[in-house]
Design a protein around this motif. Structure first.
Motif, short mmCIF file in Angstrom:
data_model
loop_
_atom_site.label_atom_id
_atom_site.label_comp_id
_atom_site.label_asym_id
_atom_site.label_seq_id
_atom_site.Cartn_x
_atom_site.Cartn_y
_atom_site.Cartn_z
N PHE A 41 0.82 -1.21 0.00
CA PHE A 41 0.00 0.00 0.00
C PHE A 41 0.86 1.27 0.00
CE2 PHE A 41 -3.26 -3.02 1.26
CZ PHE A 41 -4.36 -2.55 0.54
N PHE A 42 2.08 1.17 0.53
CA PHE A 42 3.01 2.29 0.44
C PHE A 42 3.39 2.58 -1.01
CE2 PHE A 42 7.46 3.54 -0.06
CZ PHE A 42 7.46 4.78 0.57
N MET A 43 3.52 1.51 -1.81
CA MET A 43 3.98 1.65 -3.19
C MET A 43 2.88 2.10 -4.14
SD MET A 43 7.19 1.15 -3.51
CE MET A 43 7.15 1.11 -5.32
N VAL A 44 1.62 1.91 -3.79
CA VAL A 44 0.53 2.20 -4.72
C VAL A 44 0.55 3.63 -5.25
CG1 VAL A 44 -1.99 2.46 -4.90
CG2 VAL A 44 -1.00 0.35 -3.97
N PRO A 45 0.65 4.67 -4.41
CA PRO A 45 0.68 6.03 -4.97
C PRO A 45 1.88 6.27 -5.89
CG PRO A 45 0.20 6.09 -2.62
CD PRO A 45 0.62 4.70 -2.93
N LEU A 115 3.13 -2.41 12.82
CA LEU A 115 3.97 -1.68 11.87
C LEU A 115 3.11 -1.15 10.74
CD1 LEU A 115 6.81 -0.85 10.87
CD2 LEU A 115 6.92 -3.05 9.67
N THR A 116 3.04 0.16 10.63
CA THR A 116 2.27 0.79 9.56
C THR A 116 3.17 1.78 8.83
OG1 THR A 116 0.21 0.62 10.83
CG2 THR A 116 0.25 2.16 8.97
N VAL A 117 3.38 1.53 7.54
CA VAL A 117 4.18 2.43 6.72
C VAL A 117 3.21 3.30 5.93
CG1 VAL A 117 5.94 2.63 4.92
CG2 VAL A 117 5.99 0.70 6.53
N GLU A 118 3.12 4.57 6.29
CA GLU A 118 2.18 5.46 5.63
C GLU A 118 2.67 5.83 4.23
OE1 GLU A 118 -0.72 6.32 6.62
OE2 GLU A 118 -0.62 5.49 8.65
N PRO A 119 1.80 5.80 3.22
CA PRO A 119 2.19 6.26 1.88
C PRO A 119 2.61 7.72 1.90
CG PRO A 119 0.10 5.07 1.82
CD PRO A 119 0.42 5.30 3.27
N VAL A 123 -4.12 8.44 -2.76
CA VAL A 123 -4.33 8.05 -4.15
C VAL A 123 -4.76 9.24 -5.02
CG1 VAL A 123 -5.79 6.67 -5.68
CG2 VAL A 123 -4.84 5.65 -3.60
N LEU A 124 -5.69 10.05 -4.52
CA LEU A 124 -6.17 11.18 -5.31
C LEU A 124 -5.04 12.18 -5.57
CD1 LEU A 124 -8.50 12.64 -6.67
CD2 LEU A 124 -9.08 13.68 -4.46
N THR A 125 -4.23 12.45 -4.56
CA THR A 125 -3.08 13.34 -4.73
C THR A 125 -2.12 12.78 -5.78
OG1 THR A 125 -3.25 14.08 -2.44
CG2 THR A 125 -1.16 14.48 -3.56
N ALA A 325 -1.20 -4.13 -13.64
CA ALA A 325 -2.53 -3.53 -13.79
C ALA A 325 -3.30 -3.56 -12.47
CB ALA A 325 -3.31 -4.25 -14.88
N VAL A 326 -3.30 -4.69 -11.80
CA VAL A 326 -4.06 -4.79 -10.54
C VAL A 326 -3.39 -3.97 -9.44
CG1 VAL A 326 -2.94 -6.87 -9.61
CG2 VAL A 326 -5.34 -6.38 -9.06
N MET A 327 -2.06 -3.86 -9.48
CA MET A 327 -1.38 -3.03 -8.48
C MET A 327 -1.76 -1.57 -8.67
SD MET A 327 0.02 -5.26 -6.69
CE MET A 327 0.54 -3.97 -5.57
N ALA A 328 -1.79 -1.12 -9.93
CA ALA A 328 -2.18 0.26 -10.21
C ALA A 328 -3.64 0.50 -9.84
CB ALA A 328 -1.93 0.59 -11.67
N ALA A 329 -4.48 -0.52 -10.06
CA ALA A 329 -5.91 -0.38 -9.81
C ALA A 329 -6.26 -0.43 -8.33
CB ALA A 329 -6.69 -1.48 -10.54
N THR A 330 -5.32 -0.85 -7.50
CA THR A 330 -5.60 -0.97 -6.06
C THR A 330 -6.07 0.35 -5.46
OG1 THR A 330 -3.97 -2.75 -5.80
CG2 THR A 330 -4.58 -1.54 -3.82
N GLY A 331 -5.49 1.45 -5.92
CA GLY A 331 -5.90 2.75 -5.41
C GLY A 331 -7.36 3.06 -5.69
N ILE A 332 -7.83 2.68 -6.88
CA ILE A 332 -9.24 2.88 -7.24
C ILE A 332 -10.14 1.99 -6.40
CG2 ILE A 332 -10.93 2.64 -9.09
CD1 ILE A 332 -9.10 5.04 -9.38
#
Length: 382
Positions: A41-45, A115-119, A123-125, A325-332
């Motif tokens: 989830f850190f990598m998604v943005p 352990l939580t690594v904040e993005p 996603v919108l930004t 594709a699915v990694m990029a779509a995770t944000g949506i």
């Protein structure tokens, strides 16, 4: 195909561990899942920023009517494929009793580490930043910034290939171990086969639709055109990458007597922007997850339209990377459909199980667009 085998092994291992695990082992598997999930989830943005910005900037290099027409046709094909998929899925999936399978969400066990690594940003930004950078580079012709964006995309692709994709089986194993430990896993497994065959059936139908339209415009037999593309389809099944299949796709398209100037331009461009197969898979899998997973509600046909429109944009350049594709779509999925970590994990598992077929549909569909553009160019010349 090796990725699919590792994914299946991860699912099987997770289920097996969950069935026999004690509290310590189950908590350990949840800890592994949480750590890997936090990294994903850190990598998604970052995926969104560099993939979309690089894609828009590269498209902006070109010029002329052919570029605009190809981009428009590719996007329309992607969107129509998504609308076709959601129309079929919203009627077929509920009729199969998935919603009555009795699946419950995992009990949200806590791992050993909080352990939580904040993005870096949400996603919108990321999406807005990608558009600003991509359009700005295309408008100004900034070679330095374009180089930075391209290098950033290369780094993100490397992280996906060398870190995220290899870690996904362990992440999926952790998710299924938790579900198995909680006793919620078996209601989920039947969905995989249903979605798998439903999506592949829609892939094939959509290819016939694409080639029927392209053949009519170019005055060719659609099934002869499809036969010529078989080598590209089979190659894509193995590579799981539209970009890696470009050389084979170019040769296959040329067998259909498409002009070299059209083929050499349209095929590489469509390998990055034409996503009909991936969109069908994501929409079908997402619909299944929303009917299966507690706390999620299918928004209906109208509610899915904005999601599909965004998918056509947010996955630009993602087909070059297996699973991209699915990694990029995770944000949506998280921002527009409310998917949480467990739902995203199911989504990834469902998608990757048939990623090669979606990619093969993307690649084969690129040939249809080349045929269509060839026919349109002929008409303009008359």
């Amino acid at each position: 195909m090796k990725l699919i085998a590792r994914l299946v092994l991860g699912i099987a291992a997770g289920i097996g561990i969950g069935l026999v695990a004690n509290q310590f082992v189950a908590t350990l598997m949840v800890t592994i899942k949480d750590i890997i999930g936090s990294f994903i989830f850190f990598m998604v943005p970052l995926i969104i920023v560099f993939f979309i910005a690089a894609g828009i900037a590269s498209i902006g290099k070109g010029g002329g009517k052919l570029l605009g027409s190809t981009v428009l046709v590719s996007y329309v094909s992607t969107i129509l494929a998504g609308l076709f998929a959601v129309t079929v899925a919203m009627f077929v999936i509920p009729s199969l009793g998935i919603a009555d399978a009795g699946a419950d969400a995992p009990s949200e066990m806590a791992g050993f580490l909080d352990l939580t690594v904040e993005p870096v940003f949400d996603v919108l930004t990321a999406l807005i930043l990608a558009f600003v950078l991509g359009i700005g580079i295309a408008a100004t012709g900034s070679t330095k910034l374009h180089g930075i964006i391209d290098e950033g995309q290369n780094i993100v692709e490397l992280v996906i290939r060398r870190a995220i994709i290899p870690l996904l089986p362990f992440y999926i194993a952790g998710v299924f171990a938790e579900m198995s430990y909680d006793g919620t896993v078996f209601a989920t497994l039947g969905v995989f086969g249903i979605v798998f065959f439903l999506a592949i059936a829609m892939h094939l139908i959509w290819l016939v639709v694409q080639y029927t339209i392209a053949g009519a415009v170019n005055r060719n037999n659609p099934f002869s055109l499809l036969k010529s593309m078989l080598s590209a389809y089979v190659t894509a099944l193995g590579t799981m990458s539209s970009a890696a299949t470009i050389p084979v796709t170019v040769e296959a398209v040329k067998k259909n007597n498409i002009r070299d100037s059209i083929t050499n331009f349209v095929v590489p461009l469509c390998a990055n922007i034409h996503l009909s197969g991936s969109t069908i898979t994501i929409v079908t899998a997402a619909t299944a997850v929303m009917h299966l997973y507690p706390g999620l509600e299918f928004p209906g046909f109208v509610g899915m339209i904005p999601v599909i429109l965004m998918l056509g944009i947010i996955m630009v350049s993602a087909p070059g990377v297996p699973g991209g594709a699915v990694m990029a779509a995770t944000g949506i999925l998280t921002s527009m459909l409310g998917f949480d970590e467990g739902a995203v994990a199911l989504m990834i598992a469902l998608y990757l199980a048939q990623d090669s077929f979606g990619t093969a549909t993307n690649v084969t569909g690129d040939g249809a667009i080349a045929v269509l553009m060839n026919g349109l160019q002929k008409k303009d010349a008359i």
